[in-house]
Scaffold this active site. Structure first.
Site, short mmCIF file in Angstrom:
data_model
loop_
_atom_site.label_atom_id
_atom_site.label_comp_id
_atom_site.label_asym_id
_atom_site.label_seq_id
_atom_site.Cartn_x
_atom_site.Cartn_y
_atom_site.Cartn_z
N GLU A 64 -9.06 34.96 -61.80
CA GLU A 64 -8.12 34.53 -60.77
C GLU A 64 -7.44 33.25 -61.21
OE1 GLU A 64 -10.73 33.63 -57.55
OE2 GLU A 64 -11.42 35.70 -57.33
N LYS A 112 -6.60 29.45 -60.94
CA LYS A 112 -7.23 28.31 -60.30
C LYS A 112 -6.11 27.55 -59.60
CE LYS A 112 -10.43 24.52 -61.13
NZ LYS A 112 -9.84 23.64 -60.16
N ASP A 169 -4.13 24.80 -57.71
CA ASP A 169 -4.21 23.34 -57.65
C ASP A 169 -3.81 22.89 -56.26
OD1 ASP A 169 -4.62 20.80 -58.46
OD2 ASP A 169 -2.73 20.60 -59.55
N TYR A 209 -9.88 33.12 -51.27
CA TYR A 209 -10.49 33.82 -52.40
C TYR A 209 -12.01 33.92 -52.32
CZ TYR A 209 -10.69 28.88 -53.63
OH TYR A 209 -10.88 27.53 -53.58
N LYS A 241 -9.68 25.79 -68.05
CA LYS A 241 -8.46 25.06 -67.73
C LYS A 241 -7.49 25.06 -68.91
CE LYS A 241 -9.52 21.38 -65.04
NZ LYS A 241 -9.25 20.57 -63.91
N CYS A 259 4.44 -13.64 -68.29
CA CYS A 259 5.08 -12.66 -67.41
C CYS A 259 6.55 -12.52 -67.83
CB CYS A 259 4.99 -13.13 -65.96
SG CYS A 259 6.03 -12.16 -64.85
N CYS A 319 8.85 -14.08 -64.62
CA CYS A 319 8.87 -15.50 -64.23
C CYS A 319 8.34 -16.41 -65.33
CB CYS A 319 8.08 -15.71 -62.95
SG CYS A 319 6.30 -15.54 -63.18
N CYS A 374 0.10 -11.58 -64.09
CA CYS A 374 0.93 -12.75 -63.88
C CYS A 374 0.29 -13.50 -62.72
CB CYS A 374 2.35 -12.33 -63.53
SG CYS A 374 3.29 -13.67 -62.78
N CYS A 416 6.04 -15.07 -58.12
CA CYS A 416 6.84 -14.33 -59.10
C CYS A 416 7.75 -13.34 -58.36
CB CYS A 416 5.91 -13.58 -60.05
SG CYS A 416 6.75 -12.37 -61.08
S1 IVH Z 1 -14.24 29.63 -56.38
C1 IVH Z 1 -18.46 28.28 -55.67
N1 IVH Z 1 -11.79 30.33 -57.02
O1 IVH Z 1 -11.31 24.67 -57.57
C2 IVH Z 1 -17.12 28.70 -56.14
N2 IVH Z 1 -12.23 28.04 -56.57
O2 IVH Z 1 -12.76 22.88 -59.34
C3 IVH Z 1 -16.07 27.67 -55.94
N3 IVH Z 1 -10.27 26.58 -56.69
O3 IVH Z 1 -13.86 23.82 -55.32
C4 IVH Z 1 -14.79 28.18 -55.53
N4 IVH Z 1 -8.84 28.15 -57.21
O4 IVH Z 1 -11.45 24.25 -54.41
C5 IVH Z 1 -12.60 29.32 -56.70
N5 IVH Z 1 -9.66 31.07 -57.56
C6 IVH Z 1 -10.48 30.08 -57.23
C7 IVH Z 1 -10.03 28.75 -57.09
C8 IVH Z 1 -10.94 27.74 -56.76
C9 IVH Z 1 -9.00 26.85 -56.96
C10 IVH Z 1 -10.78 25.23 -56.41
C11 IVH Z 1 -11.86 25.16 -55.38
C12 IVH Z 1 -13.04 24.62 -56.11
C13 IVH Z 1 -12.39 23.86 -57.21
C14 IVH Z 1 -13.33 23.64 -58.36
#
Ligand code: IVH
Length: 682
Positions: free
Chosen positions: A116, A118, A120, A228, A330, A424, A427, A442, A447
């Site tokens: 999946e 991740k 942000d 998710y 990542k 600085c 000033c 500074c 300043c």
């Molecule tokens: S699974 C116990 N799935 O990333 C499993 N987390 O760095 C934890 N996050 O705490 C969650 N996308 O807030 C899962 N597809 C995804 C995610 C995801 C983002 C976040 C989540 C987690 C954090 C960890």
């Protein structure tokens, strides 16, 4: 590395990581890219592992807890099932090792995984009872978070009932709240038009929005959500992540797209590469892929489970940290090569001199980058960055770009090492560096550049919040010498402002009225606006609550400052040092003389004022929230963790490590009857 060196480095890294956790989770204004942060944390984990004896040097390490997002003004709610984080890696070999470990643990070769994006965003847990949305809670410290239900209900794409004729009795659905890029840009545009500082990136804005106390503001910003996972669920609704995904979608909840169900490590890797190729086209920011073991039975296997627990399933530490059945891979941040034209120095409001690389413009993560931070003099020396050098610049999300390294072999002959200025640049006062600090400052409080930045901060939303006083006007006031020190602001007259704008009578009258309207203002805003080192909005609120006037704050001894909720030694001393400086004392006196009239917070009535409680275990008749509400109504405060500052621990059945810690520290322990007696004034 000797054990002593390791202990020192560990202590430094812990403090650094803790500071960045605070910036990221609580203040939503990170200074580091995730990549740089993950690097610090990985180094810390490696050292802690290699030098376990250095572990005893302080409180719990940030490697053994999750960041804490809890904020002022929200009810705290316990998750039925704790919310954990994920282990992450940037390294393909480590990802393969994750698979190899699972193969060994399960004695099975052919494992099914899901992949999946991740997301942000900001982690959220929704509770649906009998199919109806009853609660939305942030992750908090993993065990209890902030109740943000009213805010989450404003999300248009989130159904308040599940499309199911026989929904589970109770289910916690987990996911992420985020903002689309366009929406982020739209809101930032409004911010800038209003003269406010723009938000650094969509995640920060989403986090800030979710923690707004006014749901109308939240409704005006279009938050999105994607789901998710699940926490507590009664009865079970799926046997695998793939089936859960289908089920969530069938209920009408927004789910992740793309989503892969595959078998074996090769297919995992292929899916990750596909995601990498597509990630910039997704509606949410994605900095990686989450790989999960698909079958729930395998996830629950005693040899899989969670880190933070012993392999036999017995609780080793009281809490779960991260699942062994999932791993976040990542993507490394975007980097580009460019040349440094020159190094300039930026003066901050506390006088900190920050070196900035002025770059030949380069396209990075979709934007043109012209400047990048070099952090401080030590970092320049460590990386040996010189003007004219070709460097690697990194940028993740919308975070301020940073110079990561010099590209070797590309230095012009005769390039001299960079000499950090002794004065600085604005000033010309000689720069100074306090013992134990990396930053040069500074030291001249008058300043002009510092005053400009301080005034911007003072007038901003987080400070005294003066309508119409944004960066541009502040700049003009300083440049024309109309404001040399903060108090001058409250002495401005209409005729001072008239020359600033052609036919600006109405504008000038409005600005004067805007300033007048904020003469009487909450004390914490003034404290925050003063720009005391280490003091942000949360700390300012605690100071206002504790000392109730600027005079009392100026004279507060360190011992009293140490007792302020959330204050450690370092913050207490920083505040004390600031208060002792004659220039600062004069500033406060002068602000009051100029007509600023701070308002102390309403006193909390009740016999428990100033007392901090920790609740643990199950009480015979009171639910945790009820007990907390009773304590708070009597003026007390409920905290999630036991420390020396805890006054009472209220323990019920199955109380665990918090009770043990209370006994260790000699903190009085009450049962429910004891609590009731205390509430009744006993
Ligand atoms: S699974 C116990 N799935 O990333 C499993 N987390 O760095 C934890 N996050 O705490 C969650 N996308 O807030 C899962 N597809 C995804 C995610 C995801 C983002 C976040 C989540 C987690 C954090 C960890």
């Amino acid at each position: 590395m000797t054990p002593e060196e390791a202990a020192l480095r560990i202590a430094t890294l812990r403090a650094e990581v803790a500071r960045h956790d605070e910036l990221y989770y609580r203040q939503a204004r990170p200074e580091l890219t995730d990549f740089a942060y993950d690097g610090l944390k990985a180094e810390l984990a490696r050292l802690e592992c290699a030098f376990p004896s250095a572990d005893a040097t302080g409180g719990p390490s940030p490697t053994s807890r999750v960041g804490d997002d809890r904020a002022e003004g929200f009810a705290r709610v316990r998750h039925r099932q704790a919310m954990t984080t994920l282990d992450n890696t940037y390294d393909e070999a480590e990802l393969r090792e994750f698979h190899a470990r699972l193969v060994r643990a399960l004695s099975a070769e052919d494992l099914a995984y899901t992949i999946e994006p991740k997301v942000d965003g900001v982690a959220i847990s929704l509770t649906y009872e009998e199919g109806r949305l009853s609660r939305a809670v942030t992750r908090g410290d993993g065990e209890e978070g902030d109740d943000v239900t009213a805010n989450v209900r404003t999300i248009r794409s989130l159904p308040s009932t599940l499309a199911d004729l026989a929904p589970p009795a109770v289910i916690e659905v987990r996911g992420e709240i985020y903002l689309r890029e366009e929406e982020f840009r739209r809101i930032n545009q409004l911010q800038e038009e209003a003269g406010e500082a723009p938000y650094a990136n969509p995640r920060n804005l989403a986090a800030g929005t979710l923690k707004q106390l006014d749901p109308r503001i939240v409704a005006s910003r279009r938050l999105e959500i994607v789901l998710y996972g699940i926490g507590h669920c009664e009865p079970p609704v799926a046997t695998s992540q793939t089936k859960l995904h289908d089920r969530l979608r069938a209920w009408g909840l927004p789910v992740l797209d793309p989503f892969w169900s595959v078998r074996g490590p090769e297919a995992v890797w292929t899916a990750i590469r596909e995601l990498d190729a597509r990630r910039r086209t997704l509606p949410f920011g994605t900095d990686g892929a989450v790989v999960k073991l698909d079958a729930f039975a395998q996830q629950r296997h005693p040899r899989v489970g969670f880190r933070g627990m012993a392999a036999d399933g017995q609780a080793e530490a009281a809490r779960k940290l991260s699942p062994r059945w999932a791993c976040a891979f990542k993507f490394p941040p975007d980097r580009a090569e460019t040349r440094i034209r020159e190094i300039t120095i930026q003066v901050g409001r506390t006088g900190v001199l920050t070196p900035v690389a002025e770059l030949e413009p380069v396209l990075l993560a979709g934007t043109t980058v012209r400047r990048a931070t070099l952090h401080n003099a030590d970092e320049i020396a460590r990386k040996d960055v010189r003007p004219g050098d070709t460097v690697l610049v990194e940028k993740a999300g919308e975070i301020i770009p940073a110079v990561v390294a010099v590209v070797p072999g590309r230095r012009a002959p005769g390039a001299e090492p960079y000499v950090f200025p002794r004065a600085c640049p604005v000033c010309r006062t000689a720069a100074a560096r306090a013992e134990g600090e990396v930053a040069w400052r500074c030291p001249n409080p008058d300043c002009p550049e510092q005053v400009r930045r301080r005034l911007e901060h003072f007038a901003s939303k987080a400070g005294v919040d003066i309508d119409g006083l944004g960066e541009e006007i502040v700049g003009q006031l300083i440049d024309r010498g109309l404001v040399r020190r903060l108090p001058d602001l409250f002495r401005l007259r209409l005729e001072d402002l008239l020359p600033l704008r052609k036919s600006g009578e109405i504008w000038a009258a409005n600005l004067i009225a805007g300033i007048d309207a904020r003469r009487e203002v909450e004390l914490w805003r003034v404290i925050n606006g003063l720009g005391i080192p280490q003091v942000g909005a949360a700390a300012a609120k605690e100071l206002a609550r504790t000392f109730r006037s600027l005079g009392a704050l100026l004279d507060a001894p360190v011992a009293d400052l140490c007792r302020v909720e959330g204050f450690g030694d370092k913050t207490a001393h920083a505040v004390r040092t600031w208060c002792e400086q004659l220039g600062n004392r004069a500033l406060v006196t002068d602000l009051l003389a100029a007509g600023l009239s701070p308002r102390a917070p309403a006193a909390v009535a009740g016999g428990l004022a100033g007392k901090t409680f920790v609740l643990t275990g199950t009480l015979p008749t009171l639910a945790r929230e009820e007990a907390a509400a009773l304590i708070e109504a009597a003026g007390g405060r409920v905290s999630g963790s036991v420390s020396r500052k805890t006054h009472y621990v209220v323990a019920g059945e199955d109380a665990g490590s918090k009770l043990a810690k209370a006994r260790d520290l000699g903190i009085p322990v009450l049962d429910e009857a004891g609590l009731r007696a205390l509430l009744a004034g006993g």
